[in-house]
Scaffold this active site. Structure first.
Site, PDB file in Angstrom:
ATOM      1  CD  GLU A   1     -11.902  -8.821   3.174  1.00 49.80           C
ATOM      2  OE1 GLU A   1     -11.585  -7.650   2.918  1.00 49.80           O
ATOM      3  OE2 GLU A   1     -11.381  -9.484   4.092  1.00 49.80           O
TER       4      GLU A   1
ATOM      5  CD  GLU B   1      -3.327   0.638   1.902  1.00 45.84           C
ATOM      6  OE1 GLU B   1      -3.530  -0.555   2.204  1.00 45.84           O
ATOM      7  OE2 GLU B   1      -4.031   1.568   2.259  1.00 45.84           O
TER       8      GLU B   1
ATOM      9  CE  LYS C   1     -11.180  -7.894   7.583  1.00 41.99           C
ATOM     10  NZ  LYS C   1     -10.373  -7.496   6.416  1.00 41.99           N
TER      11      LYS C   1
ATOM     12  CB  SER D   1      -5.509   0.766  -1.305  1.00 43.75           C
ATOM     13  OG  SER D   1      -4.585  -0.297  -1.407  1.00 43.75           O
TER      14      SER D   1
ATOM     15  CD  GLU E   1      -2.736   0.936  -4.248  1.00 47.68           C
ATOM     16  OE1 GLU E   1      -2.688   0.416  -3.106  1.00 47.68           O
ATOM     17  OE2 GLU E   1      -3.707   0.818  -4.993  1.00 47.68           O
TER      18      GLU E   1
ATOM     19  CB  CYS F   1     -10.174  -4.153  13.819  1.00 46.05           C
ATOM     20  SG  CYS F   1      -9.929  -3.704  12.094  1.00 46.05           S
TER      21      CYS F   1
ATOM     22  CB  CYS G   1      -7.773  -2.892   5.837  1.00 46.17           C
ATOM     23  SG  CYS G   1      -6.299  -2.027   5.433  1.00 46.17           S
TER      24      CYS G   1
ATOM     25  CD  GLU H   1     -14.341  -9.634  -5.443  1.00 47.86           C
ATOM     26  OE1 GLU H   1     -15.305 -10.328  -5.838  1.00 47.86           O
ATOM     27  OE2 GLU H   1     -14.484  -8.526  -4.906  1.00 47.86           O
TER      28      GLU H   1
END
Lengths: 599, 168, 628
Positions: free
Chosen positions: A365, A283, A362, A323, A286, A507, A303, A370
């Site tokens: 996710e 990151e 999560k 990102s 990037e 989190c 994230c 993908e």
């Protein structure tokens, strides 16, 4: 009764209690040591006044809700009278009459507030009979389960989703005794705009909303001799798990946690903080690239899966700014599934990746298409901190007596930068620890890079490194994120990096964590993560030699083509209004249309 | 499959709705009048229209659904071609409105649970009060008020409509 | 137009005053009875008779011309369609299209009255000439309603001609806001919407709030089933409400006002919208109010079918595009209302009184009514009375005056007046309570009613005869409020639903003594603990009937018997052998074959088979079927 009230006090049950800027009478009463029961009062949300349990008798005003009465000096208040007792008990009985009372099998068993209040008020018998027909469970979401038969309509979930997250995925529908908390059109929670943050479930006083459990799947994999279970544990889990076993909030349980997972049958226990270090390298790369070119700034972190879905739904125009890095969970999953089968001589399907997360999003996710290779997901199952606690409990392990063990190498090795990912501001700080060094060309002391820490829901920082100024924004709570996004869109605000976390405090305040009554425990977890960072030998991701080793052996260059293939992803708008939308096939709004009757 | 008598959503998607939204300056505070106009146009509130309205007003769809299901005038399922409303306000109630409702329902094969006939011709509903208490009991058939009604008279009204429908 | 006709009319009238006026009541009730067609027929018939006719208001009516106009509700709905002939003062009732020609040829052309269309007093059959000698009107003191039924509600010119908008002009041009508040406070005017809060205090509270964005809302969401006072005023004299609203706006410093009308009242909505548009056209509303340079706007919004929106905070939520769910007070709307700004919400009738107070002064207003409840109050009188309709009396009038004198007494099942027929009145709608024979001479005002466990409410007044089951009536209201509960607070949402379930138990024979005790306890809890006024008042019908008609509840619970025979589940139909002549009418009517007995022999009912439908009772001409 003769009463004496001095200038700046309120008389509560005959005792003078000083008024000190309390928001309302209820807070003052509680501060004075009287725990009036409530369902619908939550200090972070607007006053709702629906449960009628905090009723008090105020001289000259009669019976009033304490939550909606300003704490004005001079009031003479009684919290216990025969009449109040009668009303409170009737209110609870009314709720119980229609409540699905399968308590032993309820996910909120033993932590249910309805159960607690019924016990507090000594209710032994419900004089009313049920008048509602049972409704089916909503199991459409991969993150959450909604049981309408247990809802007390306190509205905490509705207000959190609207006021704090700015989403409004659920709201009240219908009216009178038919009133219900429902997603739009009474569809499933998984079919609408819910981003799976799960805070509704964390707030829910009963079992009406709860995280969707995956412990059975994990048990099955652990018991399957043909499978090798590899576990990853997110940073925020270690400082909260202990609460489920009566430890002080913030206790670092890393060692016992690993020991417990090993006892349960995990072949490897890795640390998500390792892949957080990996994320930092990708990151930062990037980020600095974009900073140099000036393109697609600000960079938004990616994230938090709740934020990612939020952006896909409500800010599709900003998706290019996200990102492209996968989240640490998915990076570790991808890396494990990429390397372990060969290393262990197994088929990809035989390696089962389980992650322990503080988070319900999560779960969603991990199931995004993908993140699958040949139909096999990079992360097979996601359990929350609470679910892990249940598994430990089910196995009969005495958690506090376990001999601590270490995470497995190499992917159990982390720096402090990876650990502080669990705190709001942590990702930014970790990126700064790397970026500053790259820009300055020499190490910058970590102690000079703490400017993104803090409790506020929206914070700004700016760092000067040489002649480069990096402007950062840190935000938690998605309504705040929306505000920030709008300010950026309108050109009111120019920043380089925006860190977004959906949950309060990041989190550590995730919905998968043990439920806490207030923010105290959460703040303790935050402090504890910073302590862990301090105790570790290394504090900068770039110093993680195991991460470097991974690049050498598997990933090639940072930001290179191989790294991109394994560690990066893409996003698609979930708004069907945008032409040629890539998410059209999975768009809930499109699905909704296709179900309309034929014309 | 062809669904007969179904209120149709026009070919040009949401043209009518856009016009309604324009009229109300796309203001979320105008949600109730907007939904009233939508209902007037479609005779109920189709989910896809509500989704569109929500998106255009930048209001969560769940909230729009919540408002649509809160108010008694809004229907989220299509109503029949003819709407028969029986007043069950106090004045009508004490003058025996319930036997009239029973008579109408039984003639049309409807019940409290099923308000609309399968052929989508008739919807029978009760309203709290039409404010025409002096004429109690009152039945309103497609906006026409019929006062001092009896069960027999109401059935006659229904049968007249049925005959009219059969002949067209 | 023929001038010959003019002469004819003048001649035929035989010295009758020139410029007759025909007013056709076009309230909802009369329109339902065919008033629109009657109006059209008048227009055609007058023209056909060659009489000159005008339909618009003119300040100076030409001699010999007949003015034909529609009015709002005249309140005597049961006798509609009503036609008033002025200045003769004739009131024709139940006028049908077929009657019009006769009225034109005899009354308009020759000045005679058409006897058969005049109102006949129920007992004596005496024909009443007009409002002046009909007890229904005679015994009222109409102020709010005075212009309803005479002036053309769609003519702002006519309203202005009668001094309309002078009070608003004075308020905006001459009076300071605090002076207006003081005058209203001095008048003692209390909110006519239900609670009876002093209007002046409400205004003053909003006036002193800082800031220049404030709102006034006219609460015309008359949701009480059985009440239609507000509808009638809106339909009959919409400008009076608008003028009151403009005065309120001036008093608190609001630039925006809104009228929230119940959507079940399409005609009222239409009239209010027209009134606003006309007032704007006249420059009373808009950018420059009465030339003061100040702006004032008014919006008309329709409700969408939620009784609870009559509650102030729920109405505000509804206007803001939300579910109409009340929120806790404080803050009060006067401090933080619509969009968080100071907001005054006044009932239609309250605003209509405001105009009169500014026009004639607080003292004139106070001259009527009682010291604590000054002025008049309109009631919608319905149910088992001979004359149903709209009634305006000063506070302090007794129930007996309203029900017996104005209402003409209590009627039985067949509509006949019965001297001993009175059982109870339900006052204040679903939020109110039942009053009994012992309250007949109670002077009605806010405080006396509250003392008796009822409330003025919006003014619904439903009279009930001795054949009415009070448990069943309590159930009816409970069913209404539990359906209209917004569903927010536990006590109202679940409590009203459970009260209904307990009442069902009583009516259907499942109740025990515990049911009654629980019902009462639950009622008190809902009353004391609910969040808003709807919940707090919802138990009133139950609690007041429990208090005044305990024996009737006891009969249902302990003897499984409904004294009026209304509760079918408790019915024990049987055939009185003394009355049965064995005609077999009941045998034929029974849908389940539960009645046996040959012709000319006494029949009997098999209770095993009987479904208690009551068909036998309807079929029997001798009243031999008892117990149902």
């Amino acid at each position: 009764m003769k009463t004496t009230v001095t200038a700046n006090t309120i008389q509560i049950d005959g005792r003078a209690v000083p008024v000190n800027g309390e928001r309302n009478l209820l807070e003052l009463i509680r501060k004075s040591g009287i725990e009036l029961p409530t369902f619908c009062y939550h200090s972070d949300l607007s006053v709702y006044g629906a449960c009628r349990l905090c009723l008090v008798d105020i001289q000259g005003r009669g019976i009033q809700g304490a939550c909606s009465t300003p704490a004005e000096a001079g009031l003479v208040v009684r919290t216990q009278t025969e009449e109040l007792r009668d009303i409170r008990r009737i209110a609870v009985e009314l709720l119980l009459a229609n409540h699905d009372q399968q308590c032993p099998t309820c996910p909120k068993s033993a932590s249910c507030r309805l159960q607690g209040i019924a016990r507090q008020l000594g209710i032994r018998h419900v004089r009313f009979r049920p008048v509602h027909a049972p409704e089916p469970l909503d199991e459409s979401s991969v993150s959450l389960v909604r049981d309408p038969n247990k809802c007390v309509l306190c509205g905490d979930c509705v207000r959190f989703c609207g006021e704090i997250q700015g989403i409004g995925a659920i709201d009240f529908a219908y009216r009178g005794h038919e009133a219900a908390v429902l997603p739009a059109f009474g569809k499933g929670l998984g079919e609408g705009e819910c981003v799976n943050c799960g805070q509704c479930a964390a707030l829910c006083p009963t079992g009406a909303l709860s995280p969707r459990p995956e412990t059975n799947d994990v048990w099955r994999a652990l018991h399957d001799a043909t499978k090798t279970v590899v576990v990853q544990v997110a940073p925020a889990v270690r400082v909260a798990l202990g609460e489920a076993f009566g430890m002080m909030p913030g206790t670092d349980t890393s060692g016992r946690l690993v020991a417990a997972l090993k006892r349960l049958g995990a072949a490897r226990v890795y640390d998500t903080a390792f892949s957080a270090d990996l994320t930092v390298l990708e990151e930062t790369h990037e980020f600095l690239e974009r900073k140099a070119s000036g393109e697609r700034l600000p960079l938004f972190t990616s994230c938090c899966p709740a934020w990612v879905k939020f952006a896909e739904q409500f800010a599709p125009d900003l998706l290019p700014n996200l990102s492209t890095c996968k989240s640490p969970q998915q990076m570790l999953g991808a890396l494990c599934k990429d390397t372990l089968p060969a290393e262990l001589g197994l088929a990809r399907e035989q390696v089962v990746m389980v992650s322990v997360m503080p988070c319900t999003a999560k779960k969603f996710e991990a199931k995004r298409p993908e993140f699958k290779v040949g139909g096999n997901p990079d992360v097979d199952h996601v359990i929350t901190t609470q679910e892990l606690a249940h598994m430990i409990e089910e196995a009969g392990l005495q958690f506090d007596e376990l001999e601590p063990e270490s995470f497995d190498l190499p992917m159990g090795f982390k720096t402090g930068a990876g650990v502080i990912f669990g705190n709001s501001g942590g990702v930014s700080e970790a990126v700064l620890r790397h970026a500053s060094e790259v820009v300055a060309g020499h190490p910058v002391p970590v102690s000079e890079l703490c400017m993104t820490r803090g409790e506020e829901g929206m914070r700004f920082a700016s760092v000067e490194i040489g002649d480069v100024v990096l402007k950062l924004a840190v935000v938690y709570g998605l309504r705040q994120a929306r505000t920030l996004v709008n300010r950026i869109r309108n050109g009111e605000l120019a920043v380089d990096l925006v860190e977004v976390m959906a949950c309060p405090g990041g989190c550590v305040g995730g919905a998968g964590q043990p439920v806490t009554a207030d923010g105290q425990a959460r703040r303790q977890r935050t402090r504890s993560l910073y302590e862990v960072d301090k105790r570790l030998d290394l504090h900068k991701s770039q110093d993680n030699h195991y991460v470097r080793e991974s690049y050498r052996r598997h990933l090639g260059d940072i930001g290179g083509p191989r790294a991109h293939q394994v560690l990066h992803t893409h996003y698609a708008s979930r708004r069907c209004a945008s032409e040629g939308c890539a998410a059209h096939a999975t768009c809930p709004q499109v699905a909704l249309r296709s179900e309309e009757p034929a014309i | 499959m062809i669904a007969p008598a179904e209120p149709s959503v026009e070919a040009e998607p949401m043209l009518k709705v856009r016009e309604i939204l324009d009229r109300h300056d796309h203001r979320a505070s105008r949600l109730v009048p907007i939904l009233q106009a939508v209902q007037e146009s479609y005779r109920y509130l189709p989910a896809e229209v509500l989704t569109y309205v929500a998106q255009e007003l930048d209001v969560p769809a769940a909230r729009v659904f919540g408002v649509a299901t809160f108010y008694a005038h809004f229907a989220i399922v299509p109503k029949g071609k003819h709407v028969i409303r029986l007043c069950d306000g106090t004045a009508c109630h004490v003058k025996a409105s319930m036997p009239i409702l029973d008579a109408i329902r039984s003639r049309l094969g409807l019940s409290e649970q099923q308000a609309t006939t399968p052929d989508m011709l008739f919807t029978v509903e009760t309203v709290a009060c039409l404010g025409a208490c002096g004429l109690a009991p009152v039945v309103v058939v497609d906006e026409a008020v019929h006062g001092q009604m009896t069960p027999e008279g109401a059935v006659e009204l229904v049968e007249r409509l049925m005959a009219q429908e059969a002949s067209t | 137009m023929s001038t010959a006709g003019d002469d004819g009319a003048a001649d035929g009238a035989g010295g009758m005053p020139a410029g007759r006026r025909v007013v056709v009541c076009a309230g909802t009730g009369c329109v339902a009875g065919g008033a629109t067609a009657v109006y059209a027929e008048f227009l055609a018939a007058i023209r056909a008779a060659g009489l000159p006719v005008v339909t618009e208001f003119r300040a100076e009516q030409e001699p010999g011309h007949t003015r034909l106009s529609k009015s709002g509700c005249q309140g005597f709905c049961q006798m509609g369609p009503l036609v008033t002939i002025l200045p003769d003062g004739l009131l024709y009732t139940r006028v049908q299209v077929a009657d019009v020609a006769e009225i034109v040829s005899r009354t308009l052309a020759q000045g005679e009255s058409v006897e058969r269309l005049l109102y006949a007093e129920p007992g004596t059959r005496r024909r009443c000439h007009g409002a002046g000698d009909i007890p229904f009107y005679q015994l009222q003191q109409r102020h709010v309603l005075s212009a309803c039924g005479t002036i053309d509600p769609e003519s702002i010119q006519e309203y202005v001609h009668h001094g309309g908008y002078e009070a608003a002009r004075k308020a905006h041009r001459e009076l300071a806001p605090d002076a207006i508040c003081k005058e209203i406070l001095r008048s003692g005017l209390r909110g006519r919407g239900g609670g009876g809060f002093p209007t002046g205090r409400k205004w003053e509270a909003a006036r002193v709030q800082p800031g220049d964005v404030k709102y006034v809302i006219c609460n015309a969401d008359e949701g009480d089933p059985g009440a239609f006072m507000n509808r009638s005023v809106m339909e009959g004299n919409p400008h009076s409400i608008l003028e009151g609203l403009m005065i309120a706006a001036r008093a608190i410093g609001a630039r925006e006002t809104l009228i929230y009308v119940r959507a079940e009242y399409p005609l009222a909505v239409q009239r209010m919208r027209r009134a606003v548009a006309d007032a704007e056209a006249m420059g009373f509303l808009g950018a420059d109010v009465f030339g003061t340079g100040q702006s004032l706007r008014c919006d008309v919004m329709e409700g969408a079918g939620a009784f609870v929106c009559g509650e102030e905070t729920a109405m505000i939520a509804s206007i803001e595009g939300q579910r109409g769910m009340p929120r806790p007070k404080p803050p009060f709307p006067a401090q933080s209302g619509l969009w968080g700004k100071p907001t005054v919400i006044n009932n239609v009738e309250t605003l209509a009184h405001v105009v009169r107070i500014l026009r004639e002064g607080a003292d004139v207003f106070r001259a009527l009514g009682t010291a604590a409840s000054p002025g008049t109050k309109t009631f919608a009188l319905t149910g088992h009375v001979a004359n149903t309709g709209l009634v305006e009396v000063p506070f302090g009038a007794t129930l007996r005056q309203i029900v017996m004198d104005i209402g003409g007494g209590i009627t039985d099942r067949r509509g006949r007046v019965r001297a001993d027929g009175f059982k109870a009145v339900q006052i204040g709608g679903p939020s109110g309570g039942c009053l009994t024979r012992e309250h007949l001479d109670l002077p009605l005002d806010y405080d006396s009613l509250r003392g008796a466990g009822a409330m003025v409410g919006s003014g619904g007044l439903v009279a009930m005869n001795t054949q009415t089951c009070m448990v069943s009536i309590a159930r009816f209201f409970m069913d209404f409020t539990q359906r209209e509960s917004c569903g927010k607070c536990v006590l109202c949402r679940e409590g009203t639903r459970q009260m209904l379930a307990l009442l069902d138990d009583i009516i259907e024979g499942r109740a025990t003594g515990e049911t009654l005790e629980l019902l009462e306890r639950l009622g008190h809890a809902v009353q004391k603990g609910s969040l808003c006024g709807l919940g707090k008042t919802a138990p009133n019908p139950v609690l007041s009937t429990l208090k005044h008609f305990r024996a009737e509840y006891d009969a249902h619970v302990f003897h499984k018997h409904c004294p009026t025979g209304q509760c079918k589940a408790l019915a024990k139909p049987s055939i009185d052998p003394a009355l049965c002549k064995g005609c077999t009418a009941c045998v034929k009517a029974c849908p389940v074959g539960a009645i046996v007995g040959a012709r000319k022999q006494t029949h009997s009912i098999n209770p095993e088979l009987c479904i208690k439908c009551g068909a036998c009772g309807t079929a029997c001409k001798l009243g031999a079927v008892v117990g149902i």
